[in-house]
Motif scaffolding. Structure first.
Motif, PDB file in Angstrom:
ATOM      1  N   ARG A 119      11.392 -11.227   0.186  1.00  0.00           N
ATOM      2  CA  ARG A 119      11.761 -10.333   1.280  1.00  0.00           C
ATOM      3  C   ARG A 119      11.216  -8.923   1.072  1.00  0.00           C
ATOM      4  NH1 ARG A 119      15.594 -12.611   4.441  1.00  0.00           N
ATOM      5  NH2 ARG A 119      16.222 -10.580   5.287  1.00  0.00           N
ATOM      6  N   GLY A 120      10.536  -8.711  -0.024  1.00  0.00           N
ATOM      7  CA  GLY A 120      10.021  -7.384  -0.324  1.00  0.00           C
ATOM      8  C   GLY A 120       8.508  -7.344  -0.377  1.00  0.00           C
ATOM      9  N   THR A 121       8.005  -6.287  -0.982  1.00  0.00           N
ATOM     10  CA  THR A 121       6.568  -6.057  -1.087  1.00  0.00           C
ATOM     11  C   THR A 121       6.247  -5.594  -2.498  1.00  0.00           C
ATOM     12  OG1 THR A 121       6.561  -5.315   1.210  1.00  0.00           O
ATOM     13  CG2 THR A 121       4.606  -4.839  -0.088  1.00  0.00           C
ATOM     14  N   VAL A 122       5.168  -6.124  -3.063  1.00  0.00           N
ATOM     15  CA  VAL A 122       4.717  -5.703  -4.377  1.00  0.00           C
ATOM     16  C   VAL A 122       3.421  -4.912  -4.221  1.00  0.00           C
ATOM     17  CG1 VAL A 122       3.436  -7.839  -4.837  1.00  0.00           C
ATOM     18  CG2 VAL A 122       4.242  -6.431  -6.746  1.00  0.00           C
ATOM     19  N   LEU A 123       3.317  -3.816  -4.942  1.00  0.00           N
ATOM     20  CA  LEU A 123       2.126  -2.964  -4.944  1.00  0.00           C
ATOM     21  C   LEU A 123       1.672  -2.777  -6.384  1.00  0.00           C
ATOM     22  CD1 LEU A 123       0.127  -1.004  -3.501  1.00  0.00           C
ATOM     23  CD2 LEU A 123       1.813   0.809  -3.903  1.00  0.00           C
ATOM     24  N   LEU A 124       0.457  -3.216  -6.678  1.00  0.00           N
ATOM     25  CA  LEU A 124      -0.145  -3.039  -7.994  1.00  0.00           C
ATOM     26  C   LEU A 124      -1.100  -1.855  -7.951  1.00  0.00           C
ATOM     27  CD1 LEU A 124      -1.036  -6.781  -8.694  1.00  0.00           C
ATOM     28  CD2 LEU A 124       1.057  -5.568  -9.338  1.00  0.00           C
ATOM     29  N   ARG A 125      -1.104  -1.047  -9.019  1.00  0.00           N
ATOM     30  CA  ARG A 125      -1.991   0.119  -9.084  1.00  0.00           C
ATOM     31  C   ARG A 125      -2.717   0.149 -10.422  1.00  0.00           C
ATOM     32  NH1 ARG A 125       2.046   4.464  -7.895  1.00  0.00           N
ATOM     33  NH2 ARG A 125       2.274   4.645  -5.643  1.00  0.00           N
ATOM     34  N   GLN A 126      -3.993   0.527 -10.363  1.00  0.00           N
ATOM     35  CA  GLN A 126      -4.777   0.771 -11.582  1.00  0.00           C
ATOM     36  C   GLN A 126      -5.578   2.057 -11.356  1.00  0.00           C
ATOM     37  OE1 GLN A 126      -6.004  -2.315  -9.766  1.00  0.00           O
ATOM     38  NE2 GLN A 126      -3.913  -3.009 -10.158  1.00  0.00           N
ATOM     39  N   MET A 127      -5.334   3.045 -12.196  1.00  0.00           N
ATOM     40  CA  MET A 127      -6.053   4.320 -12.093  1.00  0.00           C
ATOM     41  C   MET A 127      -6.864   4.533 -13.361  1.00  0.00           C
ATOM     42  SD  MET A 127      -4.547   8.142 -11.407  1.00  0.00           S
ATOM     43  CE  MET A 127      -5.574   9.601 -11.654  1.00  0.00           C
ATOM     44  N   PHE A 128      -8.115   4.931 -13.176  1.00  0.00           N
ATOM     45  CA  PHE A 128      -9.046   5.100 -14.297  1.00  0.00           C
ATOM     46  C   PHE A 128      -9.715   6.478 -14.205  1.00  0.00           C
ATOM     47  CE2 PHE A 128      -9.016   0.685 -12.850  1.00  0.00           C
ATOM     48  CZ  PHE A 128      -8.565   0.032 -13.989  1.00  0.00           C
TER      49      PHE A 128
END
Length: 437
Positions: A119-128
């Motif tokens: 019922r939700g949302t997943v957000l993946l982040r990668q900062m370089f």
């Protein structure tokens, strides 16, 4: 050693178990509310343009919902994929006896992947960042800047390069009702709920290559090697807390350096309208400075304003940060006002005005009094290339300073610094081009 890693695992396990228990309870509660069908991270569709976007800030911090989006976006197999970043290639001349001139590049890039999960949302982040390769030694020249180390010695009059892995994180948002959502965020390189949106991501600082002098009093925890954050968004208010590794990154800019989650913070944020966001946060940091044995309290408060214009945009931030060194009782304050105006589509004018207390300018001295430094930067940029794919701008700025007379011998009577730079980033997202020419 064995004890150290046992403490690391114990901290991660305890926080993970607590977060999972909370998540299960909230999932059960949300199952009772059928009104949440079709929600995503931005709540109901009618609120999607009113609440700050998790794509526009740093960590779980809020910028105003109206900030423009310089990013690339794709849809693949139910995933929303995004990429954005910044490259400055510049000549940096710092004035006075302690100044120097260097060619350098300030840069960072971020990837994001978003998908529905239950019922939700997943957000993946990668900062370089490639600054470990593109910064001169010992770092970017910047008068009166302090913080972190180089070859075991304190960095003074230089800004350290950022880490190759500046963020590796996951954000899960679960709507519980029309106005309430729960969030869980964290990762091996992430940002705790402490401070405003980091200067690298603030729209008001988008045209300024160098870090604020008050960076280490306000938002220096934007890369912490071990973070778990949880909290609630209730209508336009967010309340959240973090446990994290409070030690600043060491000189191995290419590595991730896990440690015990020995520090904590809490933050309250509010977004009263599309153009406004504000926050107050406080945190206890365990031994954050590599060469200082004591712990710190840190407080910050900030207000951000953004307003789209017929032919541009105006973004302004007002930020305060205070570090209280517990062992000595010393307080260091930093005050910042920065603003960027985009006008006539291709032109930008910007300023950053700071007053900040510095007690590390002479690390070899027997005593370390705090000096109140003022730094006043003014500049502009002209976009030479402006498409939906790219923006390439040519810019320059100049900085003048105020300081106590006791610093004249070291810094000169009237030091002046300047930069000339090229700035490259993705073009504005398609939604922002409806007036473009």
């Amino acid at each position: 050693d064995t004890t150290h890693w046992r403490d690391v695992l114990r901290s991660i396990l305890l926080c993970s178990v607590c977060s999972v228990v909370v998540g299960v309870l909230l999932s059960l509660a949300s199952a009772q509310d059928s009104s949440t069908n079709g929600m995503d991270m931005h709540m109901e569709e009618h609120d999607a343009t009113q609440l700050p976007s998790p794509h526009a800030g740093s960590g779980t911090g809020w910028q105003p919902a109206s900030v423009p989006g310089n990013e690339w976006m794709w849809m693949r197999g139910g995933w929303e994929l995004m990429a954005h970043g910044m490259i400055f290639a510049d000549y940096n001349q710092q004035g006075g006896p302690r100044g120097e001139g260097k060619a350098e590049s300030v840069n960072w890039g971020m990837l994001m992947e978003q998908h529905k999960l239950g019922r939700g949302t997943v957000l993946l982040r990668q900062m370089f960042s490639a600054e470990s390769l593109t910064s001169p030694h010992p770092g970017f020249p910047e008068l009166f800047q302090t913080g972190e180390t180089y070859h075991g010695e304190p960095l003074v009059d230089h800004q350290h390069p950022h880490n190759v892995f500046s963020e590796i994180s996951l954000l899960y948002a679960l709507p519980l009702s029309e106005k309430v959502a729960w969030e869980l965020y964290g990762g091996p390189a992430a940002e705790p709920a402490l401070g405003p949106v980091a200067y690298l991501h603030r729209t008001s600082a988008a045209e300024l290559p160098l870090a604020p002098l008050s960076h280490h009093l306000q938002d220096s925890t934007h890369t912490s090697f071990g973070v778990i954050t949880t909290g609630f968004t209730i209508d336009r208010v967010k309340l959240e807390g973090s446990v994290f590794n409070g030690h600043e990154p060491n000189e191995e800019r290419w590595s991730i350096q896990p440690a015990v989650l020995d520090s904590w913070s809490v933050r309250g944020s509010v977004a009263p309208g599309r153009d406004w966001a504000a926050q107050y946060s406080i945190g206890h940091l365990d031994h954050p400075e590599a060469l200082e044995p004591w712990n710190q309290w840190r407080q910050t408060a900030s207000v951000e304003y953004n307003h789209p214009l017929v032919s541009g945009n105006w973004a302004t931030s007002l930020v305060w940060g205070r570090v209280h060194k517990i062992a000595t009782g010393a307080n260091l304050n930093g005050y910042l006002l920065e603003s960027t105006l985009r006008f006539l589509w291709r032109d930008y004018a910007f300023t950053r005005l700071e007053l900040v207390d510095k007690d590390e300018l002479f690390p070899q001295a027997m005593v370390h009094p705090a000096y109140r430094i003022g730094a006043y930067t003014f500049g502009g940029v002209r976009d030479l290339v402006q498409t939906r794919a790219w923006q390439l701008g040519l810019g320059a700025d100049v900085t003048v300073y105020s300081k106590p007379a006791a610093l004249d011998a070291a810094y000169g009577n009237v030091p002046v610094s300047f930069q000339i730079f090229l700035r490259m980033r993705p073009g504005l997202h398609a939604n922002e081009h409806h007036h473009d020419r």
